[in-house]
Design a protein around this motif. Structure first.
Motif, PDB file in Angstrom:
ATOM      1  N   SER A  47       0.855  -1.190   0.000  1.00 36.32           N
ATOM      2  CA  SER A  47       0.000   0.000   0.000  1.00 36.32           C
ATOM      3  C   SER A  47       0.885   1.232   0.000  1.00 36.32           C
ATOM      4  N   PHE A  48       0.394   2.276  -0.660  1.00 29.47           N
ATOM      5  CA  PHE A  48       1.027   3.593  -0.574  1.00 29.47           C
ATOM      6  C   PHE A  48       0.020   4.485   0.136  1.00 29.47           C
ATOM      7  N   GLY A  49       0.190   4.742   1.409  1.00 30.01           N
ATOM      8  CA  GLY A  49      -0.822   5.488   2.166  1.00 30.01           C
ATOM      9  C   GLY A  49      -2.130   4.718   2.117  1.00 30.01           C
ATOM     10  N   THR A  50      -3.164   5.356   1.589  1.00 28.16           N
ATOM     11  CA  THR A  50      -4.470   4.684   1.533  1.00 28.16           C
ATOM     12  C   THR A  50      -4.652   3.905   0.229  1.00 28.16           C
ATOM     13  N   VAL A  51      -3.703   4.061  -0.713  1.00 28.86           N
ATOM     14  CA  VAL A  51      -3.830   3.353  -2.003  1.00 28.86           C
ATOM     15  C   VAL A  51      -3.280   1.935  -1.867  1.00 28.86           C
ATOM     16  N   VAL A  52      -4.147   0.955  -2.111  1.00 28.81           N
ATOM     17  CA  VAL A  52      -3.678  -0.435  -2.098  1.00 28.81           C
ATOM     18  C   VAL A  52      -3.218  -0.770  -3.516  1.00 28.81           C
ATOM     19  N   ALA A  53      -1.910  -0.828  -3.737  1.00 31.96           N
ATOM     20  CA  ALA A  53      -1.388  -1.127  -5.076  1.00 31.96           C
ATOM     21  C   ALA A  53      -1.422  -2.627  -5.332  1.00 31.96           C
ATOM     22  N   LEU A  54      -1.148  -3.412  -4.288  1.00 36.29           N
ATOM     23  CA  LEU A  54      -1.194  -4.874  -4.408  1.00 36.29           C
ATOM     24  C   LEU A  54      -1.929  -5.455  -3.209  1.00 36.29           C
ATOM     25  N   GLY A  73      -1.028  -6.704 -17.653  1.00 39.23           N
ATOM     26  CA  GLY A  73      -2.285  -6.128 -17.158  1.00 39.23           C
ATOM     27  C   GLY A  73      -2.401  -4.678 -17.578  1.00 39.23           C
ATOM     28  N   PRO A  74      -3.583  -4.104 -17.403  1.00 39.18           N
ATOM     29  CA  PRO A  74      -3.795  -2.716 -17.812  1.00 39.18           C
ATOM     30  C   PRO A  74      -3.050  -1.742 -16.901  1.00 39.18           C
ATOM     31  N   SER A  75      -2.990  -0.512 -17.328  1.00 34.94           N
ATOM     32  CA  SER A  75      -2.304   0.534 -16.573  1.00 34.94           C
ATOM     33  C   SER A  75      -2.856   0.618 -15.147  1.00 34.94           C
ATOM     34  N   GLY A  76      -1.940   0.680 -14.184  1.00 33.57           N
ATOM     35  CA  GLY A  76      -2.362   0.866 -12.798  1.00 33.57           C
ATOM     36  C   GLY A  76      -2.709  -0.414 -12.056  1.00 33.57           C
ATOM     37  N   CYS A  77      -2.511  -1.583 -12.677  1.00 31.81           N
ATOM     38  CA  CYS A  77      -2.925  -2.837 -12.020  1.00 31.81           C
ATOM     39  C   CYS A  77      -1.896  -3.323 -10.999  1.00 31.81           C
ATOM     40  N   GLY A  78      -0.712  -2.705 -10.978  1.00 31.41           N
ATOM     41  CA  GLY A  78       0.271  -3.064  -9.959  1.00 31.41           C
ATOM     42  C   GLY A  78       1.495  -3.815 -10.470  1.00 31.41           C
ATOM     43  N   LYS A  79       1.667  -3.888 -11.790  1.00 35.39           N
ATOM     44  CA  LYS A  79       2.799  -4.635 -12.370  1.00 35.39           C
ATOM     45  C   LYS A  79       4.149  -4.066 -11.920  1.00 35.39           C
ATOM     46  N   THR A  80       4.289  -2.744 -12.099  1.00 35.34           N
ATOM     47  CA  THR A  80       5.572  -2.120 -11.761  1.00 35.34           C
ATOM     48  C   THR A  80       5.831  -2.212 -10.262  1.00 35.34           C
ATOM     49  N   THR A  81       4.780  -2.045  -9.473  1.00 33.61           N
ATOM     50  CA  THR A  81       4.932  -2.157  -8.022  1.00 33.61           C
ATOM     51  C   THR A  81       5.485  -3.534  -7.663  1.00 33.61           C
ATOM     52  N   ASP A 102      11.197  -3.652 -17.103  1.00 34.65           N
ATOM     53  CA  ASP A 102       9.911  -2.958 -17.019  1.00 34.65           C
ATOM     54  C   ASP A 102       9.618  -2.276 -18.344  1.00 34.65           C
ATOM     55  N   GLU A 103       8.656  -2.799 -19.075  1.00 33.08           N
ATOM     56  CA  GLU A 103       8.263  -2.264 -20.387  1.00 33.08           C
ATOM     57  C   GLU A 103       9.499  -1.943 -21.234  1.00 33.08           C
ATOM     58  N   PRO A 104      10.420  -2.891 -21.397  1.00 35.52           N
ATOM     59  CA  PRO A 104      11.702  -2.565 -22.030  1.00 35.52           C
ATOM     60  C   PRO A 104      11.571  -2.222 -23.512  1.00 35.52           C
TER      61      PRO A 104
HETATM   62  P1  ATP Z   1       1.489   1.157 -15.690  1.00 35.72           P
HETATM   63  O1  ATP Z   1       1.313   0.110 -16.739  1.00 35.72           O
HETATM   64  O2  ATP Z   1       0.670   2.392 -15.969  1.00 35.72           O
HETATM   65  O3  ATP Z   1       2.902   1.453 -15.357  1.00 35.72           O
HETATM   66  P2  ATP Z   1       1.258  -0.573 -13.386  1.00 35.72           P
HETATM   67  O4  ATP Z   1       0.400  -1.766 -13.595  1.00 35.72           O
HETATM   68  O5  ATP Z   1       2.718  -0.780 -13.445  1.00 35.72           O
HETATM   69  O6  ATP Z   1       0.794   0.590 -14.344  1.00 35.72           O
HETATM   70  P3  ATP Z   1       1.757   0.505 -10.780  1.00 35.72           P
HETATM   71  O7  ATP Z   1       2.702   1.547 -11.266  1.00 35.72           O
HETATM   72  O8  ATP Z   1       2.342  -0.659 -10.082  1.00 35.72           O
HETATM   73  O9  ATP Z   1       0.833   0.009 -11.968  1.00 35.72           O
HETATM   74  O10 ATP Z   1       0.688   1.219  -9.838  1.00 35.72           O
HETATM   75  C1  ATP Z   1      -0.307   0.502  -9.122  1.00 35.72           C
HETATM   76  C2  ATP Z   1      -1.096   1.486  -8.259  1.00 35.72           C
HETATM   77  O11 ATP Z   1      -0.296   1.990  -7.228  1.00 35.72           O
HETATM   78  C3  ATP Z   1      -1.606   2.690  -9.028  1.00 35.72           C
HETATM   79  O12 ATP Z   1      -2.856   3.036  -8.516  1.00 35.72           O
HETATM   80  C4  ATP Z   1      -0.584   3.749  -8.695  1.00 35.72           C
HETATM   81  O13 ATP Z   1      -1.155   5.037  -8.787  1.00 35.72           O
HETATM   82  C5  ATP Z   1      -0.192   3.398  -7.284  1.00 35.72           C
HETATM   83  N1  ATP Z   1       1.195   3.779  -6.964  1.00 35.72           N
HETATM   84  C6  ATP Z   1       2.303   3.254  -7.516  1.00 35.72           C
HETATM   85  N2  ATP Z   1       3.414   3.805  -6.986  1.00 35.72           N
HETATM   86  C7  ATP Z   1       2.992   4.714  -6.073  1.00 35.72           C
HETATM   87  C8  ATP Z   1       3.652   5.620  -5.176  1.00 35.72           C
HETATM   88  N3  ATP Z   1       4.971   5.677  -5.110  1.00 35.72           N
HETATM   89  N4  ATP Z   1       2.876   6.397  -4.390  1.00 35.72           N
HETATM   90  C9  ATP Z   1       1.521   6.318  -4.441  1.00 35.72           C
HETATM   91  N5  ATP Z   1       0.842   5.492  -5.260  1.00 35.72           N
HETATM   92  C10 ATP Z   1       1.555   4.695  -6.065  1.00 35.72           C
END
Ligand code: ATP
Length: 346
Positions: free
Chosen positions: A12-19, A36-44, A158-160
């Motif tokens: 989680s990042f604060g109140t945002v649950v990334a995974l 997965g689509p943008s924002g699904c948590g792959k990079t996290t 990451d998205e190389p």
């Molecule tokens: P993309 O394909 O757009 O890169 P992604 O699947 O890699 O997306 P992440 O970058 O892992 O997605 O983000 C997952 C969620 O966590 C998103 O809602 C994002 O806004 C949030 N998030 C990621 N990093 C942080 C951070 N450092 N602080 C706050 N929120 C974050």
């Protein structure tokens, strides 16, 4: 066991649950795509594996050893990010040798490694060239060579390939896959491109909204998607809502069909791939429903036909040679072969 184990990982990042809490086992030597689509948590997820962020919960183990708290620079993983982060003022060779120089390798060892790595990524003899004079695909390979210089246990990307044009991107996908096969390094690539994942991965991990929806070999994910999200995200499919009317019988608006593995009673969705639908002039056969042609487009290698089956849209794909003389408005029968109907979980 030998390989990477993610055990109850959450972030989680604060109140945002990334995974949300997730677990995944990646056997040594496998090529994994996080898709997965943008924002699904792959990079996290990739950053947690890399050690660039700490999970909020869960443990990460590599070959049995807990590495959750090990900082990134002590994990000895190779990393390539979208930006590549090559040093523009250094030559190709200096870029690749950089991590070796930091580790105190001798000049001779650095030169030998640069030659070996440039051969590996099929760019022999360009060590003295400035990075600024390379094409996008060449830079990509230099970044890969540099990431491999320390013989990493894990290779993270990451998205190389996202900055490359479509043709080059496809060529690099195949190269990356072949390179990984030769080296046998466990590799994790983040991508939002399902075709890219299907091309390269031994294991596709489909994610949405911070959860793993399905983790399976590409063909399995394509032919047996577990739910509507996966079926729809991987390629094109017909997602059909129906009512179970008897054991193994699904009622669709256009008629009843046999579907193996249906749960008992209630509303159920199935997925049928467009290439599995069959067109008939006559009804009456098993799993045939009446439909009306609404749109036909010739895509060169295939023809795509859209049909209306009592209010449900069907998409059918066939070789151009199989296309009968039909126009929009024509009435036909479409067979949804029972073996091609995949029951989706809610
Ligand atoms: P993309 O394909 O757009 O890169 P992604 O699947 O890699 O997306 P992440 O970058 O892992 O997605 O983000 C997952 C969620 O966590 C998103 O809602 C994002 O806004 C949030 N998030 C990621 N990093 C942080 C951070 N450092 N602080 C706050 N929120 C974050």
């Amino acid at each position: 066991m030998s390989g990477l184990v993610l055990d109850g990982i959450a972030k989680s990042f604060g109140t945002v649950v990334a995974l949300h809490e997730l677990s995944l086992t990646i056997p040594q030597g496998k090529f994994v795509c996080l898709l997965g689509p943008s924002g699904c948590g792959k990079t996290t997820l990739l950053r947690l594996v890399a050690g660039l962020d700490l999970p909020s919960a869960g443990r990460i183990r590599l070959d049995g050893a807990d590495i959750t708290d090990l900082p990134a620079h002590r994990r000895d993983f190779g990393m390539v990010f979208q930006s590549l982060a090559l040093f523009p003022h250094l030559s190709v060779g200096e870029n690749i040798a950089y991590p070796l120089r930091i580790r105190g390798a001798s000049k001779a060892d650095q030169a030998a490694e640069v030659t070996r790595l440039l051969d590996l990524v099929r760019l022999p003899g360009i060590a003295d060239r400035p990075v600024s004079r390379l094409s996008g695909g060449q830079r990509q390979r230099v970044a890969i060579a540099r990431a491999l210089a320390l013989k990493p246990k894990l290779f993270l990307l990451d998205e190389p390939l996202s900055a490359l044009d479509a043709k080059l991107r496809e060529a690099m996908q195949i190269e990356l896959k072949l390179l990984q096969e030769r080296l046998g390094i466990t590799t994790i690539v983040v991508t939002h491109d399902q075709r890219e994942a299907m091309t390269m991965a031994d294991l596709v991990v489909v994610m949405s909204a911070g959860r793993i929806q399905q983790a399976a070999p590409p063909v399995e994910v394509y032919c047996h998607p577990v739910n509507a999200f996966v079926a729809d995200f991987i390629g094109t499919t017909n997602l059909l809502q129906g009512q179970v009317v008897a054991p193994g019988r699904l009622g669709l608006p256009a008629g009843e069909i046999s579907v193996p593995g249906l749960p008992a009673g209630g509303a159920t969705a199935i997925s049928v791939r467009p290439e599995n639908l069959r067109l008939h002039a006559e009804g009456g056969g098993e799993n045939r429903v009446a439909a009306c042609v609404t749109f036909i487009r010739d895509l060169g290698a295939t023809v795509e036909m859209r049909l209306d089956a009592a209010g449900q849209e069907l998409i059918l794909v066939m070789p151009p040679a199989d296309l009968p003389e039909l126009r929009p408005g024509a009435g036909v029968f479409v067979e949804l072969p029972a073996a091609a109907c995949v029951v989706l979980s809610p």
